[in-house]
Design a protein around this motif. Structure first.
Motif, PDB file in Angstrom:
ATOM      1  N   HIS A 121       0.751  -1.256   0.163  1.00  0.00           N
ATOM      2  CA  HIS A 121      -0.047  -0.110   0.148  1.00  0.00           C
ATOM      3  C   HIS A 121       0.993   1.196   0.037  1.00  0.00           C
ATOM      4  O   HIS A 121       0.481   2.264  -0.651  1.00  0.00           O
ATOM      5  CB  HIS A 121      -0.788  -0.110   1.321  1.00  0.00           C
ATOM      6  N   HIS A 122       2.068   1.130   0.526  1.00  0.00           N
ATOM      7  CA  HIS A 122       2.869   2.195   1.005  1.00  0.00           C
ATOM      8  C   HIS A 122       3.891   2.707   0.103  1.00  0.00           C
ATOM      9  O   HIS A 122       4.778   3.637   0.016  1.00  0.00           O
ATOM     10  CB  HIS A 122       3.149   2.582   2.438  1.00  0.00           C
ATOM     11  N   PHE A 123       4.162   1.496  -0.649  1.00  0.00           N
ATOM     12  CA  PHE A 123       5.664   1.474  -1.472  1.00  0.00           C
ATOM     13  C   PHE A 123       5.302   1.064  -2.723  1.00  0.00           C
ATOM     14  O   PHE A 123       4.420   0.212  -3.298  1.00  0.00           O
ATOM     15  CB  PHE A 123       6.695   0.358  -0.855  1.00  0.00           C
ATOM     16  N   ALA A 124       6.142   1.418  -3.932  1.00  0.00           N
ATOM     17  CA  ALA A 124       5.960   1.227  -5.376  1.00  0.00           C
ATOM     18  C   ALA A 124       5.989  -0.293  -5.843  1.00  0.00           C
ATOM     19  O   ALA A 124       5.444  -0.963  -6.518  1.00  0.00           O
ATOM     20  CB  ALA A 124       6.687   2.197  -6.311  1.00  0.00           C
ATOM     21  N   GLN A 125       7.260  -0.924  -4.877  1.00  0.00           N
ATOM     22  CA  GLN A 125       7.734  -2.118  -5.254  1.00  0.00           C
ATOM     23  C   GLN A 125       7.767  -2.828  -3.905  1.00  0.00           C
ATOM     24  O   GLN A 125       8.631  -2.214  -3.075  1.00  0.00           O
ATOM     25  CB  GLN A 125       8.661  -2.089  -6.204  1.00  0.00           C
ATOM     26  N   VAL A 126       7.668  -4.196  -3.702  1.00  0.00           N
ATOM     27  CA  VAL A 126       7.809  -4.910  -2.834  1.00  0.00           C
ATOM     28  C   VAL A 126       8.520  -6.252  -3.221  1.00  0.00           C
ATOM     29  O   VAL A 126       7.885  -7.000  -4.086  1.00  0.00           O
ATOM     30  CB  VAL A 126       6.650  -5.076  -1.852  1.00  0.00           C
ATOM     31  N   ARG A 127       9.424  -6.693  -2.880  1.00  0.00           N
ATOM     32  CA  ARG A 127      10.097  -7.912  -3.270  1.00  0.00           C
ATOM     33  C   ARG A 127      10.574  -8.787  -2.041  1.00  0.00           C
ATOM     34  O   ARG A 127      10.929  -8.310  -1.224  1.00  0.00           O
ATOM     35  CB  ARG A 127      11.491  -7.696  -4.204  1.00  0.00           C
ATOM     36  N   ASN A 128      10.494 -10.059  -2.373  1.00  0.00           N
ATOM     37  CA  ASN A 128      11.231 -11.051  -1.324  1.00  0.00           C
ATOM     38  C   ASN A 128      12.517 -11.303  -2.086  1.00  0.00           C
ATOM     39  O   ASN A 128      12.634 -11.802  -3.194  1.00  0.00           O
ATOM     40  CB  ASN A 128      10.200 -12.314  -1.399  1.00  0.00           C
ATOM     41  N   VAL A 129      13.510 -11.261  -1.027  1.00  0.00           N
ATOM     42  CA  VAL A 129      14.909 -11.556  -1.543  1.00  0.00           C
ATOM     43  C   VAL A 129      15.573 -12.548  -0.700  1.00  0.00           C
ATOM     44  O   VAL A 129      15.564 -12.435   0.536  1.00  0.00           O
ATOM     45  CB  VAL A 129      15.690 -10.264  -1.660  1.00  0.00           C
ATOM     46  N   LYS A 130      16.194 -13.628  -1.265  1.00  0.00           N
ATOM     47  CA  LYS A 130      16.652 -14.740  -0.287  1.00  0.00           C
ATOM     48  C   LYS A 130      18.428 -14.421  -0.861  1.00  0.00           C
ATOM     49  O   LYS A 130      18.967 -15.165  -1.935  1.00  0.00           O
ATOM     50  CB  LYS A 130      16.632 -15.947  -0.809  1.00  0.00           C
ATOM     51  N   PRO A 131      19.260 -13.642  -0.202  1.00  0.00           N
ATOM     52  CA  PRO A 131      20.702 -13.514  -0.871  1.00  0.00           C
ATOM     53  C   PRO A 131      21.222 -14.775  -0.782  1.00  0.00           C
ATOM     54  O   PRO A 131      21.095 -15.563  -0.050  1.00  0.00           O
ATOM     55  CB  PRO A 131      21.197 -12.407   0.142  1.00  0.00           C
ATOM     56  N   LYS A 132      22.621 -14.920  -1.895  1.00  0.00           N
ATOM     57  CA  LYS A 132      23.319 -16.129  -1.674  1.00  0.00           C
ATOM     58  C   LYS A 132      24.115 -16.341  -0.235  1.00  0.00           C
ATOM     59  O   LYS A 132      24.149 -17.604   0.114  1.00  0.00           O
ATOM     60  CB  LYS A 132      24.116 -15.927  -2.784  1.00  0.00           C
ATOM     61  N   SER A 133      24.338 -15.262   0.336  1.00  0.00           N
ATOM     62  CA  SER A 133      25.040 -15.201   1.581  1.00  0.00           C
ATOM     63  C   SER A 133      24.019 -15.741   2.732  1.00  0.00           C
ATOM     64  O   SER A 133      24.741 -16.079   3.671  1.00  0.00           O
ATOM     65  CB  SER A 133      25.556 -14.141   2.023  1.00  0.00           C
ATOM     66  N   SER A 134      23.092 -15.711   2.376  1.00  0.00           N
ATOM     67  CA  SER A 134      21.742 -16.481   3.555  1.00  0.00           C
ATOM     68  C   SER A 134      21.930 -17.811   3.390  1.00  0.00           C
ATOM     69  O   SER A 134      21.889 -18.521   2.425  1.00  0.00           O
ATOM     70  CB  SER A 134      20.652 -15.681   3.245  1.00  0.00           C
ATOM     71  N   ARG A 135      22.301 -18.799   4.561  1.00  0.00           N
ATOM     72  CA  ARG A 135      22.347 -20.147   4.540  1.00  0.00           C
ATOM     73  C   ARG A 135      21.232 -20.828   3.932  1.00  0.00           C
ATOM     74  O   ARG A 135      20.067 -20.526   4.265  1.00  0.00           O
ATOM     75  CB  ARG A 135      22.804 -20.492   5.948  1.00  0.00           C
ATOM     76  N   SER A 136      21.570 -21.637   2.976  1.00  0.00           N
ATOM     77  CA  SER A 136      20.584 -22.411   2.195  1.00  0.00           C
ATOM     78  C   SER A 136      19.556 -23.147   3.278  1.00  0.00           C
ATOM     79  O   SER A 136      18.280 -23.374   2.951  1.00  0.00           O
ATOM     80  CB  SER A 136      21.043 -23.554   1.453  1.00  0.00           C
ATOM     81  N   ASP A 137      20.130 -23.696   4.392  1.00  0.00           N
ATOM     82  CA  ASP A 137      19.185 -24.426   5.203  1.00  0.00           C
ATOM     83  C   ASP A 137      18.479 -23.453   6.183  1.00  0.00           C
ATOM     84  O   ASP A 137      17.623 -23.970   7.071  1.00  0.00           O
ATOM     85  CB  ASP A 137      19.895 -25.129   5.862  1.00  0.00           C
TER      86      ASP A 137
END
Length: 238
Positions: free
Chosen positions: A207-223
């Motif tokens: 509602h308040h932002f033009a764009q909202v994304r979900n991001v899983k960085p590569k440096s975030s552990r896969s498990d």
């Protein structure tokens, strides 16, 4: 008189041939673990063998989490010279280090834990959920922020439902703060978790932002179920 029986000869087992471990680096193992629990032992060994943790040490970052923000900003480009930034849950300071490295001069942060100085950042040791905290941060920043960052995580108690509610509560609190203080066009980044009951938060952000994304960085552990919501193009509080 009969002689005692001769014991059977032990067969010598030779190591298998035809293979070589050349070029392989076995994972490091901690030599002493007498006072550690198995879980803490496993965590320490994972840290030692983690390439991002090693890279963070080599680069002088205080935590491997610095690479998460680096990857997110490389994609969305919100850390700009002259930007005003608030860092929620900054300990030990990796995200603030990245912001300063990218030219941010005005940055304030808060954490329950003490954090070693990172000049020119202003660091407040305080509970962010304290109603007095937000105004103190904005006063120290000298005006509305262009970016609000949140890598906050609650202290867990071991009860899954209670811990989950605490996580969602922190996300909601950080999002509400961002909506109340950001400049138009600003950005908000917050830690979240896959499978969490965050639909209401996402609805508020959209509602308040033009764009909202979900991001899983590569440096975030896969498990790990960790991910980040990245909201850009703040449209205002209307």
């Amino acid at each position: 008189m009969s002689e005692p029986p001769v014991p059977p000869r032990k067969r010598m087992v030779k190591p298998p041939s035809g293979g070589s471990d050349a070029g392989r680096t076995p994972p490091a193992r901690l030599k002493t673990a007498k006072i550690r629990t198995p879980s803490s032992q496993a965590w320490l060994e994972r840290q030692i063998n983690d390439p991002f943790a090693a890279a963070a040490r080599a680069h002088g970052y205080r935590s491997r989490a610095a690479f998460k923000l680096t990857e997110i900003d490389d994609r969305f480009h919100f850390l700009k010279p002259g930007a005003r930034v608030v860092d929620l849950g900054l300990a030990p300071g990796g995200w603030t280090q990245v912001a300063l490295e990218r030219g941010v001069k005005h940055i304030v942060g808060v954490d329950l834990l003490p954090v070693d100085p990172l000049p020119p950042a202003y660091i407040l040791q305080m509970d962010f959920t304290d109603p007095a905290c937000g105004p103190l941060l904005i006063e120290a920043l000298g005006g509305p922020p262009d970016v609000v960052l949140s890598d906050m995580a609650p202290n867990t108690v071991g009860h899954r439902q209670t811990d989950h509610l605490r996580i969602v509560g922190l996300i909601e609190t950080a999002a509400d703060f961002a909506v109340q203080v950001l400049k138009p066009g600003g950005a908000f980044v917050t830690k979240a978790f896959q499978g969490g009951e965050t639909a209401a938060v996402i609805a508020v952000l959209k509602h308040h932002f033009a764009q909202v994304r979900n991001v899983k960085p590569k440096s975030s552990r896969s498990d790990s179920s960790e991910l980040y919501f990245v909201a850009t193009g703040f449209k205002g509080r209307g």
